[in-house]
Design an enzyme around this catalytic site. Structure first.
Site, PDB file in Angstrom:
ATOM      1  CB  THR A 180      46.623  34.817  42.618  1.00  0.00           C
ATOM      2  OG1 THR A 180      45.715  36.332  42.132  1.00  0.00           O
ATOM      3  CG2 THR A 180      47.216  34.481  41.013  1.00  0.00           C
ATOM      4  CD  GLU A 325      49.947  36.999  40.113  1.00  0.00           C
ATOM      5  OE1 GLU A 325      49.812  38.176  41.018  1.00  0.00           O
ATOM      6  OE2 GLU A 325      49.002  36.581  39.114  1.00  0.00           O
ATOM      7  CE  LYS A 436      42.677  42.361  45.980  1.00  0.00           C
ATOM      8  NZ  LYS A 436      43.899  42.395  45.961  1.00  0.00           N
ATOM      9  CD1 TRP A 441      42.233  38.324  44.102  1.00  0.00           C
ATOM     10  CD2 TRP A 441      41.258  40.110  43.058  1.00  0.00           C
ATOM     11  NE1 TRP A 441      42.995  39.029  44.175  1.00  0.00           N
ATOM     12  CE2 TRP A 441      43.205  40.231  42.744  1.00  0.00           C
ATOM     13  CE3 TRP A 441      40.380  40.702  41.858  1.00  0.00           C
ATOM     14  CZ2 TRP A 441      43.060  41.543  42.446  1.00  0.00           C
ATOM     15  CZ3 TRP A 441      40.766  42.394  41.144  1.00  0.00           C
ATOM     16  CH2 TRP A 441      41.841  42.197  41.856  1.00  0.00           C
TER      17      TRP A 441
END
Ligand code: AMP
Length: 552
Positions: A180, A325, A436, A441
């Site tokens: 991420t 996650e 975002k 991102w």
């Protein structure tokens, strides 16, 4: 008494192969539309497993992909984990430096690369970071000119046995991995065990999840490098449904064609994708959406107008929230039974535009600044904490991040939310300083550091402004040093950032200010900066910020 076997992906493959051998998998690739059945899929997946075994790869090895959505990528989805190895999907849209970090950190043993992405990987390639990689495989039947040796996928798997005696794999064995970038600093690795993927698959198939059935035709537009395309390749297989993969960089026209010709009933992607389809149709292109039942929208908030637009075309929007996650689906904004009769259409849209109801199997709580749980009144807000079988308990090799982002077995999501009386979660802010844009991102911190590295910049703050197409776009506020020429400086910064970062990271504007507002402790206060400029049109396509709750 414990069950007979562990919770792993193997039974999903076994079931599809044996119960739905004739159901199709359709894929748009650089070679055109390809189609085959679960029977052939299973054969090719076995061949892939043999090829990997022969190349000395197996249980415990991490094997990466650098690919768009297509059937060969889908073959790695079961071929790698069912072998006991770990499928690591790399996001090819990241800056080169992040890709180098990710490959080195994960110590990938092999990388499967799309022909259309080979140049991008070659640009990021350096012998040191890629030291662990023993095998590069190009996802096609030929190999372009590259700075590393590679083999073509078709010759890699060709001639191998179409049966594989799949091992019994432990449910704690890592089966997947994804990094991420949705936090500050370097990307963080999240590992998915067999059991996490099993649990996520079972929950998302249910009606209160994504509701996939065997007569569905499922087209994930969300990339397969984004948390396993929200788990859809697994859940679609578990359901025995038909898969449609839209291939490299699909345009609205390609999506429209696949929806019509393949009879897609469920599709999924970020709002930017659906805005593209909407505009394509508004431009006078007739698209038959009569087979399409559901569009799953996530990654960023689904705009109310988009939900209404799809309603008007007889297509239901399922708004979902999740995170890397958590493999990734956490909540879905279905209407609870009874609410459809009780609420007006506007009130229903209001609920459906929230991030929704936690999916079966997970728990959540919302914690305010004083450490107290906030009441479910739709007004009080705090940070969303989640826990459950497919919520990770740690980042890969990042003890310092683990300390900040977890509390006991709770994951601190960094999303600031309210919860209403019916249990609908609504995101009202983000505690993390990241932007975002179109589902990807952008690190404001990294851009600020890059900008402040210029001698003519004294201070810089990068903030995300709400945007109709990309949901958010970065804007840089800069304080030039004395005597600097602001126009020349902006041009210089544009060039500098374009050299080091992908073009979609480039701030839409560089705005000169006298000083960046500071907090009481002397830190840059982006909240104040955002508030100061809230009423100004900073970039084209900007939309007004939704009224945020008052902070006391
Ligand atoms: P990622 O790990 O890249 O999937 O990003 C997860 C983050 O994206 C969440 O913590 C949210 O900030 C944001 N996000 C995901 N889905 C939604 C949604 N439906 N609405 C608003 N934000 C979302």
């Amino acid at each position: 008494m414990p069950g007979g076997t562990d919770q792993t992906l193997r039974p999903f493959l076994w079931r599809a192969e044996n119960l739905y051998p004739d159901t199709e998998i359709v894929s748009r690739t650089h070679e055109g539309i390809e189609r085959y059945t679960y029977e052939e899929y299973s054969d090719r997946t076995a061949q892939l497993a043999h090829a990997l075994t022969d190349a000395g790869m197996g249980e415990g090895d991490r094997i990466a992909t650098f690919c768009w959505n297509h059937h060969r990528h889908f073959e790695t989805y079961f071929g790698i984990p069912t072998l006991g190895a770990q499928l690591h999907t790399i996001n090819p849209l990241l800056p080169d430096e992040h890709i180098q970090f990710i490959v080195e950190n994960a110590a990938d043993k092999a990388i499967f690369v799309d022909p259309s992405l080979a140049e991008k990987l070659a640009g990021a390639y350096d012998a040191d970071s890629f030291d662990s990689v023993e095998q590069f495989v190009i996802m096609g039947d030929s190999v372009p000119d590259l700075p590393f040796d590679a083999v073509a996928y078709e010759s890699f798997i060709e001639g191998h046995d179409t049966e594989y005696d799949w091992p019994v794999v432990d449910e704690d064995q890592p089966a997947g991995m994804c990094y991420t970038s949705g936090t500050t600093g370097k990307p963080k690795g999240v590992e998915y065990t067999q059991q996490m993927l099993w649990g996520h698959t079972m929950a998302t198939m249910t009606p209160m999840g994504l509701g996939i059935e065997d007569d569905d035709v499922v087209m994930p537009v969300v990339p397969m490098f984004h948390v396993n395309a929200w788990g859809m390749p697994f859940s679609t297989t578990a359901a025995g449904a038909k898969h449609v993969y839209p291939g490299p960089s699909p345009e609205p026209e390609d999506l429209a064609q696949l929806i019509e010709e393949e009879g897609v009933t469920i599709t999924a992607g970020v709002p930017t994708v659906w805005l593209g389809l909407q505009e394509y149709m508004q431009a006078g292109n007739d698209v038959d959406l009569s087979e399409l039942e559901t569009v799953i929208i996530g990654g960023s908030a689904a705009p109310k107008a988009m939900i209404e637009w799809f309603d008007g075309h007889g297509v239901s929007v399922t708004h979902a929230w999740g995170m890397t996650e958590m493999a990734p689906i956490g909540s879905v904004a279905h209407l609870k039974s009874g609410l459809a009769e009780e609420l007006t259409y506007e009130e229903q849209i209001d609920r459906r535009a929230k991030q929704g109801l936690i999916v079966p199997g997970l728990e959540f709580k919302v914690i305010d600044d004083d450490g107290n749980e906030v009441p479910w009144n739709g007004e009080d807000f705090g940070e969303l904490y989640v826990r459950g079988p497919w919520v990770t308990q740690e980042y890969f090799e990042r003890p310092e991040a683990n300390e900040n982002d977890f509390e006991g077995n709770w994951l601190k999501t960094g999303d600031v939310v309210t919860v209403d009386e019916d249990g609908y979660i609504k995101i009202v802010d983000r505690a993390k300083d990241v932007i975002k844009s179109g589902g990807e991102w952008i690190s404001s911190l990294e851009l600020e550091n890059a900008i402040m590295a210029n001698d003519h910049v004294a201070e810089a703050a990068v903030v995300g402004v709400p945007h109709e197409r990309w949901q958010e776009r970065p804007v840089a506020f800069i304080v030039p040093t004395e005597g600097a020429d602001p126009d020349a400086l902006a041009e210089e910064l544009r060039e500098q950032i374009s050299e080091d970062y992908p073009k979609w990271w480039l701030p839409d504007d560089f705005i000169q200010i006298d000083e960046v507002p500071k907090t009481a402790t002397g830190k840059f206060s982006k909240k104040d900066l955002r508030e100061e400029y809230a009423d100004e049109d900073l970039v084209e396509g900007q939309v007004p910020e939704e009224a945020a709750p008052d902070e006391e």
